[in-house]
Design a protein around this motif. Structure first.
Motif, PDB file in Angstrom:
ATOM      1  N   VAL A  41      21.475  69.976  24.902  1.00 31.14           N
ATOM      2  CA  VAL A  41      20.513  70.499  25.873  1.00 31.14           C
ATOM      3  C   VAL A  41      19.495  69.421  26.244  1.00 31.14           C
ATOM      4  N   ILE A  42      18.995  68.705  25.244  1.00 32.04           N
ATOM      5  CA  ILE A  42      18.030  67.636  25.511  1.00 32.04           C
ATOM      6  C   ILE A  42      18.670  66.540  26.359  1.00 32.04           C
ATOM      7  N   ALA A  43      19.898  66.161  26.017  1.00 29.11           N
ATOM      8  CA  ALA A  43      20.590  65.114  26.775  1.00 29.11           C
ATOM      9  C   ALA A  43      20.804  65.538  28.221  1.00 29.11           C
ATOM     10  N   VAL A  44      21.202  66.787  28.436  1.00 25.89           N
ATOM     11  CA  VAL A  44      21.427  67.258  29.803  1.00 25.89           C
ATOM     12  C   VAL A  44      20.124  67.269  30.581  1.00 25.89           C
ATOM     13  N   LEU A  45      19.051  67.746  29.974  1.00 27.64           N
ATOM     14  CA  LEU A  45      17.772  67.780  30.676  1.00 27.64           C
ATOM     15  C   LEU A  45      17.292  66.381  31.040  1.00 27.64           C
ATOM     16  N   VAL A  46      17.348  65.469  30.091  1.00 24.34           N
ATOM     17  CA  VAL A  46      16.879  64.107  30.346  1.00 24.34           C
ATOM     18  C   VAL A  46      17.785  63.402  31.355  1.00 24.34           C
ATOM     19  N   LEU A  47      19.091  63.532  31.177  1.00 25.84           N
ATOM     20  CA  LEU A  47      20.006  62.833  32.068  1.00 25.84           C
ATOM     21  C   LEU A  47      20.034  63.428  33.465  1.00 25.84           C
ATOM     22  N   GLU A  48      19.827  64.730  33.592  1.00 19.15           N
ATOM     23  CA  GLU A  48      19.770  65.321  34.928  1.00 19.15           C
ATOM     24  C   GLU A  48      18.572  64.780  35.698  1.00 19.15           C
ATOM     25  N   VAL A  49      17.451  64.610  35.026  1.00 21.10           N
ATOM     26  CA  VAL A  49      16.257  64.106  35.709  1.00 21.10           C
ATOM     27  C   VAL A  49      16.380  62.605  35.954  1.00 21.10           C
ATOM     28  N   LEU A  50      16.552  61.836  34.892  1.00 15.96           N
ATOM     29  CA  LEU A  50      16.584  60.383  35.023  1.00 15.96           C
ATOM     30  C   LEU A  50      17.869  59.881  35.673  1.00 15.96           C
ATOM     31  N   GLY A  51      18.975  60.503  35.335  1.00 13.50           N
ATOM     32  CA  GLY A  51      20.260  60.060  35.888  1.00 13.50           C
ATOM     33  C   GLY A  51      20.357  60.291  37.379  1.00 13.50           C
ATOM     34  N   LEU A  52      19.923  61.449  37.827  1.00 18.30           N
ATOM     35  CA  LEU A  52      19.964  61.705  39.264  1.00 18.30           C
ATOM     36  C   LEU A  52      18.974  60.827  40.017  1.00 18.30           C
ATOM     37  N   TRP A  53      17.820  60.569  39.408  1.00 20.91           N
ATOM     38  CA  TRP A  53      16.875  59.653  40.035  1.00 20.91           C
ATOM     39  C   TRP A  53      17.495  58.264  40.165  1.00 20.91           C
ATOM     40  N   PHE A  54      18.124  57.791  39.086  1.00 12.39           N
ATOM     41  CA  PHE A  54      18.760  56.482  39.120  1.00 12.39           C
ATOM     42  C   PHE A  54      19.911  56.456  40.116  1.00 12.39           C
ATOM     43  N   LEU A  55      20.660  57.559  40.197  1.00 11.92           N
ATOM     44  CA  LEU A  55      21.777  57.643  41.127  1.00 11.92           C
ATOM     45  C   LEU A  55      21.287  57.554  42.570  1.00 11.92           C
ATOM     46  N   LYS A  56      20.149  58.178  42.854  1.00 15.32           N
ATOM     47  CA  LYS A  56      19.606  58.172  44.222  1.00 15.32           C
ATOM     48  C   LYS A  56      18.884  56.862  44.558  1.00 15.32           C
ATOM     49  N   CYS A  57      18.106  56.332  43.614  1.00 15.24           N
ATOM     50  CA  CYS A  57      17.217  55.202  43.915  1.00 15.24           C
ATOM     51  C   CYS A  57      17.681  53.869  43.350  1.00 15.24           C
ATOM     52  N   GLY A  58      18.350  53.876  42.229  1.00 18.42           N
ATOM     53  CA  GLY A  58      18.625  52.617  41.535  1.00 18.42           C
ATOM     54  C   GLY A  58      20.004  52.048  41.731  1.00 18.42           C
ATOM     55  N   THR A  59      20.897  52.773  42.362  1.00 13.60           N
ATOM     56  CA  THR A  59      22.258  52.275  42.516  1.00 13.60           C
ATOM     57  C   THR A  59      22.529  51.891  43.955  1.00 13.60           C
ATOM     58  N   ASN A  60      23.519  51.074  44.136  1.00 18.56           N
ATOM     59  CA  ASN A  60      23.933  50.638  45.463  1.00 18.56           C
ATOM     60  C   ASN A  60      25.279  51.282  45.770  1.00 18.56           C
ATOM     61  N   ILE A  61      25.233  52.529  46.217  1.00 16.97           N
ATOM     62  CA  ILE A  61      26.442  53.289  46.498  1.00 16.97           C
ATOM     63  C   ILE A  61      26.719  53.210  47.994  1.00 16.97           C
ATOM     64  N   LEU A  83      28.509  64.255  32.403  1.00 20.88           N
ATOM     65  CA  LEU A  83      27.608  65.057  31.568  1.00 20.88           C
ATOM     66  C   LEU A  83      28.364  66.160  30.845  1.00 20.88           C
ATOM     67  N   ILE A  84      29.273  66.819  31.540  1.00 22.32           N
ATOM     68  CA  ILE A  84      30.066  67.875  30.902  1.00 22.32           C
ATOM     69  C   ILE A  84      30.896  67.296  29.768  1.00 22.32           C
ATOM     70  N   THR A  85      31.491  66.133  29.987  1.00 18.01           N
ATOM     71  CA  THR A  85      32.276  65.472  28.940  1.00 18.01           C
ATOM     72  C   THR A  85      31.405  65.106  27.745  1.00 18.01           C
ATOM     73  N   LEU A  86      30.190  64.642  28.013  1.00 22.35           N
ATOM     74  CA  LEU A  86      29.255  64.319  26.925  1.00 22.35           C
ATOM     75  C   LEU A  86      28.929  65.554  26.103  1.00 22.35           C
ATOM     76  N   VAL A  87      28.641  66.657  26.753  1.00 23.47           N
ATOM     77  CA  VAL A  87      28.294  67.892  26.045  1.00 23.47           C
ATOM     78  C   VAL A  87      29.475  68.394  25.227  1.00 23.47           C
ATOM     79  N   ILE A  88      30.663  68.374  25.798  1.00 18.03           N
ATOM     80  CA  ILE A  88      31.848  68.818  25.049  1.00 18.03           C
ATOM     81  C   ILE A  88      32.084  67.914  23.841  1.00 18.03           C
ATOM     82  N   GLY A  89      31.917  66.609  24.013  1.00 16.69           N
ATOM     83  CA  GLY A  89      32.086  65.683  22.897  1.00 16.69           C
ATOM     84  C   GLY A  89      31.067  65.909  21.796  1.00 16.69           C
ATOM     85  N   LEU A  90      29.808  66.168  22.178  1.00 16.21           N
ATOM     86  CA  LEU A  90      28.774  66.417  21.170  1.00 16.21           C
ATOM     87  C   LEU A  90      29.026  67.716  20.411  1.00 16.21           C
TER      88      LEU A  90
END
Length: 103
Positions: A14-34, A50-57
């Motif tokens: 749950v913590i990983a999903v919350l942190v990664l949804e906020v920071l990961g989406l920000w990085f995906l929008k602002c920090g990457t060259n897509i 993220l789903i794979t990470l949660v299933i693995g954990l």
């Protein structure tokens, strides 16, 4: 001990999903060259990662339980099935004509 381990893994998920949804989406929008038009594909790859990470954990206590009880036959069958499914997915991606990254 097992239920404590499962609960700890769920809390970490749950913590990983919350942190990664906020920071990961920000990085995906602002920090990457897509490239233009590929943002949707990158978003879905991120979400499925993220789903794979949660299933693995969450599955790690169960894998540990199988190893602790020395049920190596079950562990071997699950590993073989996982490898076959991954190979089937690789062939399906090669045969797919649409957007392979999302598929």
């Amino acid at each position: 001990m097992f239920s404590t381990s499962v609960n700890a893994q769920i809390i970490m998920s749950v913590i990983a999903v919350l942190v990664l949804e906020v920071l990961g989406l920000w990085f995906l929008k602002c920090g990457t060259n897509i490239p233009e038009g590929r943002e949707t594909a990158a978003f879905w790859v991120f979400q499925f990662s993220l789903i794979t990470l949660v299933i693995g954990l969450i599955s790690s206590p169960y894998n540990s339980l199988i190893v602790a009880h020395e049920k190596m036959g079950i562990y071997a069958y699950v590993s073989i099935a996982e490898a076959i499914l991954r190979l089937a997915i690789c062939f399906a991606v090669m045969a797919f004509d649409g957007d392979r990254l999302i598929f």
